[in-house]
Design an enzyme around this catalytic site. Structure first.
Site, PDB file in Angstrom:
ATOM      1  N   TYR A 177       8.990   8.583  -5.231  1.00  0.00           N
ATOM      2  CA  TYR A 177       8.790   7.982  -4.398  1.00  0.00           C
ATOM      3  C   TYR A 177       8.805   6.078  -3.424  1.00  0.00           C
ATOM      4  O   TYR A 177       9.095   6.140  -3.227  1.00  0.00           O
ATOM      5  CB  TYR A 177       7.522   8.245  -4.220  1.00  0.00           C
ATOM      6  CG  TYR A 177       6.701   7.651  -2.707  1.00  0.00           C
ATOM      7  CD1 TYR A 177       6.629   7.442  -1.703  1.00  0.00           C
ATOM      8  CD2 TYR A 177       5.056   6.630  -3.097  1.00  0.00           C
ATOM      9  CE1 TYR A 177       5.314   6.923  -0.570  1.00  0.00           C
ATOM     10  CE2 TYR A 177       4.632   5.570  -2.035  1.00  0.00           C
ATOM     11  CZ  TYR A 177       4.499   6.120  -1.102  1.00  0.00           C
ATOM     12  OH  TYR A 177       4.216   4.946   0.324  1.00  0.00           O
ATOM     13  N   HIS A 178       8.199   5.428  -4.780  1.00  0.00           N
ATOM     14  CA  HIS A 178       8.389   4.604  -5.104  1.00  0.00           C
ATOM     15  C   HIS A 178      10.201   3.423  -4.932  1.00  0.00           C
ATOM     16  O   HIS A 178      11.289   3.780  -3.843  1.00  0.00           O
ATOM     17  CB  HIS A 178       8.419   3.565  -7.018  1.00  0.00           C
ATOM     18  CG  HIS A 178       9.408   2.370  -6.798  1.00  0.00           C
ATOM     19  ND1 HIS A 178       9.770   2.299  -7.695  1.00  0.00           N
ATOM     20  CD2 HIS A 178       9.224   1.215  -6.391  1.00  0.00           C
ATOM     21  CE1 HIS A 178      10.260   0.804  -7.916  1.00  0.00           C
ATOM     22  NE2 HIS A 178       9.364  -0.010  -7.474  1.00  0.00           N
TER      23      HIS A 178
END
Length: 314
Positions: A177-178
């Site tokens: 996600y990051h």
């Protein structure tokens, strides 16, 4: 707090100006990081500058997510023939080279952007609040562009995790996600000439210097005793980002407005979500370590035992 910020900015600005008058080495460094024509004359042109199109951004992220999904499934397959096998010694060499490059690049971005801030901006207010209509050009946005491209290169982090052993245990949602979303944040902040974005760049790059130094030592087989410091730096960076967001919000709505308010909106949501996920991850990891060791010396960095990879922050 603002007065303290002004004092620190003024002190550092005076120090840099003094060094520029007495140190030929510092003058040379300043030339290549700030005054070099490629840096000084940089301009972001939508659809023309490398990586500046929405199509490029979209395809890059989709390719990253697709390859991450396919490679992680293939590597964790029960069939040995479907697994990509790289000798541990070669993997460590590749990881060390990768970490060395990102350590050097992070240091260059932090130093280059800091020198630009202190030698081109008259006061701290011009850093906190760019005038509405600011065009993304010049050395500040050159380093913002390098920062944006560096986040794409950091996709290699994921590949190295997949190629290392027990990848399924470490390739977390937070990691993917990051890496996927921070590229969007960098693109929007650069495209909208977001106020105070250079401050976030310097903070993030400085944390990455500490982080990749730790990873480099791990990849070389040396386990530092200060790995919890990496996590502490990450969390401090998240909270400092909220302070930066608050300053921009204040100046935007109490003055004539600040450039890049739409980038500010995206950054606020993204950083909040990342902080929530990271604190949840850190709490679980730290508590787990504490329960196992009984000494309270747990940490929030996931070590892979080989390449030194861990969950990264924005």
């Amino acid at each position: 707090m603002y007065n303290i910020t002004v004092f620190i900015f003024s002190t550092l600005k005076h120090l840099v100006e003094t060094l520029l008058t007495i140190s030929p080495t510092f003058q040379t460094l300043h030339y290549y990081l700030v005054k070099h024509p490629r840096v000084h004359n940089f301009e972001w042109h939508q659809g023309q500058t490398f990586g500046s199109s929405v199509t490029f951004l979209t395809l890059t992220i989709l390719l990253y997510l697709t390859l991450t999904f396919l490679l992680s499934r293939r590597h964790t397959s029960s069939s040995p023939s479907s697994t990509v096998v790289i000798p541990p010694s070669l993997l460590r060499l590749l990881t060390a080279a990768h970490n060395t490059f990102l350590l050097s690049l992070s240091a260059a971005m932090a130093l280059g952007c800091t020198l630009t801030i202190l030698t081109t901006l008259p006061d701290v207010h011009n850093l906190i609040c760019f005038p509405v209509g600011t065009v993304p050009k010049g050395p500040l946005f050159f380093w913002a562009h390098v920062f944006y491209l560096s986040k794409i290169y950091e996709y290699v982090d994921t590949l190295l995790i997949i190629l290392s052993s027990s990848a399924s245990r470490r390739l977390s949602f937070l990691h993917v996600y990051h890496h996927a979303t921070v590229v969007v944040m960098c693109y929007i902040s650069l495209h909208t000439a977001q106020s105070m974005y250079p401050g976030i760049l310097v903070t993030n790059s400085a944390v990455h210097v500490v982080m990749y130094l730790y990873y480099l030592m791990c990849s070389l087989g040396k386990r530092p005793t200060w790995k919890k410091l990496v996590t502490d730096c990450q969390i401090v960076q998240f909270y400092s980002s909220f302070g930066i967001m608050a300053l921009i919000f204040y100046y935007h709505f109490t003055g004539e407005g600040c450039s890049g308010i739409w980038g500010w909106c995206f950054d606020s949501v993204f950083i909040a979500s990342l902080l929530f996920l990271f604190l949840d991850f850190h709490t679980k990891t730290y508590q787990s370590k504490k329960e196992v060791n009984g000494d309270g010396n747990g940490n929030g960095v996931v070590d892979d035992g080989g390449s030194g990879k861990a969950v990264k922050q924005a």
